[in-house]
Design an enzyme around this catalytic site. Structure first.
Site, short mmCIF file in Angstrom:
data_model
loop_
_atom_site.label_atom_id
_atom_site.label_comp_id
_atom_site.label_asym_id
_atom_site.label_seq_id
_atom_site.Cartn_x
_atom_site.Cartn_y
_atom_site.Cartn_z
N LYS A 13 10.68 -4.11 3.63
CA LYS A 13 10.76 -4.28 5.09
C LYS A 13 10.76 -5.75 5.49
O LYS A 13 11.55 -6.17 6.32
CB LYS A 13 9.53 -3.67 5.79
CG LYS A 13 9.50 -2.18 5.90
CD LYS A 13 8.37 -1.73 6.85
CE LYS A 13 6.97 -2.21 6.48
NZ LYS A 13 6.42 -1.67 5.25
N ARG A 88 1.98 1.72 13.24
CA ARG A 88 1.65 2.41 11.99
C ARG A 88 0.90 3.71 12.23
O ARG A 88 0.59 4.41 11.27
CB ARG A 88 0.76 1.51 11.15
CG ARG A 88 1.46 0.80 10.00
CD ARG A 88 0.44 -0.13 9.40
NE ARG A 88 0.66 -0.49 8.04
CZ ARG A 88 1.29 -1.59 7.64
NH1 ARG A 88 1.85 -2.38 8.52
NH2 ARG A 88 1.34 -1.87 6.37
N ARG A 127 5.75 -8.03 -7.22
CA ARG A 127 5.40 -8.98 -6.17
C ARG A 127 4.00 -9.57 -6.43
O ARG A 127 3.75 -10.73 -6.13
CB ARG A 127 5.43 -8.27 -4.80
CG ARG A 127 5.09 -9.19 -3.64
CD ARG A 127 5.35 -8.56 -2.30
NE ARG A 127 4.43 -7.48 -2.00
CZ ARG A 127 4.53 -6.68 -0.93
NH1 ARG A 127 5.51 -6.84 -0.10
NH2 ARG A 127 3.64 -5.74 -0.71
N ARG A 133 -0.54 -11.69 -3.87
CA ARG A 133 -1.11 -11.12 -2.64
C ARG A 133 -2.34 -10.30 -3.01
O ARG A 133 -2.28 -9.44 -3.89
CB ARG A 133 -0.07 -10.23 -1.96
CG ARG A 133 0.18 -10.64 -0.53
CD ARG A 133 1.25 -9.82 0.11
NE ARG A 133 0.78 -8.52 0.55
CZ ARG A 133 1.49 -7.74 1.37
NH1 ARG A 133 2.67 -8.14 1.79
NH2 ARG A 133 1.04 -6.57 1.73
N ARG A 144 -2.62 2.15 -0.13
CA ARG A 144 -1.67 1.85 0.95
C ARG A 144 -0.56 2.91 1.01
O ARG A 144 -0.10 3.27 2.10
CB ARG A 144 -1.09 0.45 0.76
CG ARG A 144 -2.09 -0.62 1.24
CD ARG A 144 -1.90 -1.96 0.56
NE ARG A 144 -0.61 -2.54 0.76
CZ ARG A 144 0.04 -3.27 -0.16
NH1 ARG A 144 -0.50 -3.48 -1.35
NH2 ARG A 144 1.21 -3.77 0.10
#
Ligand code: ADP
Length: 191
Positions: A13, A88, A127, A133, A144
């Site tokens: 996204k 969300r 990632r 992160r 998540r």
């Protein structure tokens, strides 16, 4: 033009939203980025949301809604904007509709990016190595994904019922995905 990007973590996204913002010349409103920035700056907001971010849980609706409302009052949002990671929950979706309606605006298009769950996990683990992160650990990734399925996926039906939804296959290279997205947005502009 007001566009909402919907999709599970890892679907790309953020990358696609940045590109589309350049094309449409509208600001990119990523609630994940705004919250991470507040945490990095150590503001009271940042301190209050740190635990939610690290655990991969949703920040309370009223907190996120207020962050978005303040951002929407900035003059650069007058010509439109692209929401990435917001809304969300159904409560957030209703709050957004009310905020926009108060200014005489409404959402023009909702783009849902999809990808199989094993590919989402693989992308997030990649990632994690690249960007370090804090919420890209195997446990948090799973949480998540669960949070998305339980709390955010119902928005797909909500926006389909409002005839705003376009679903885009998030598989392939970023260029391939972007070509699908621009085709959808073009249709939106035409009719
Ligand atoms: P991803 O889509 O990869 O999970 P984001 O950058 O959009 O990443 O969000 C990271 C975290 O920020 C979320 O796990 C959540 O804790 C918080 N967050 C972002 N947007 C929202 C939102 N609209 N409502 C509640 N929490 C949010």
């Amino acid at each position: 033009m007001i566009v909402v990007f919907l999709g599970p973590p890892g679907v790309g996204k953020g990358t696609q939203a940045s590109r589309l913002c350049q094309l449409l010349a509208v600001p990119h409103l990523s609630t994940g980025d705004m919250l991470r920035q507040a945490r990095g700056a150590g503001t009271p907001l940042g301190r209050s949301v740190a635990e939610f971010l690290d655990q991969g849980r949703l920040v309370p609706d009223e907190v996120v809604v207020s962050v978005v409302q303040q951002r929407l009052w900035q003059p650069d949002c007058r010509t439109g904007c692209l929401f990435d990671g917001f809304p969300r929950t159904l409560v957030q979706a209703q709050a957004l509709e009310e905020m926009l309606a108060a200014e005489g605006h409404r959402i023009d298009r909702v783009l849902e990016l999809t990808l199989a769950e094993d590919q989402l996990v693989a992308r997030m683990l990649q990632r994690a190595q690249r960007e370090n992160r804090a919420d890209d650990t195997p446990d948090t990734i799973q949480r998540r994904l669960n949070v998305y399925r339980e709390q955010t996926a119902p928005l797909v039906a909500h926006y389909a019922a409002a005839c705003l939804l376009r679903t885009v296959d998030g598989g392939g290279t970023p260029e391939e995905v972007f070509a699908r997205i621009t085709a959808c947005v073009g249709q939106g502009i035409a009719g």
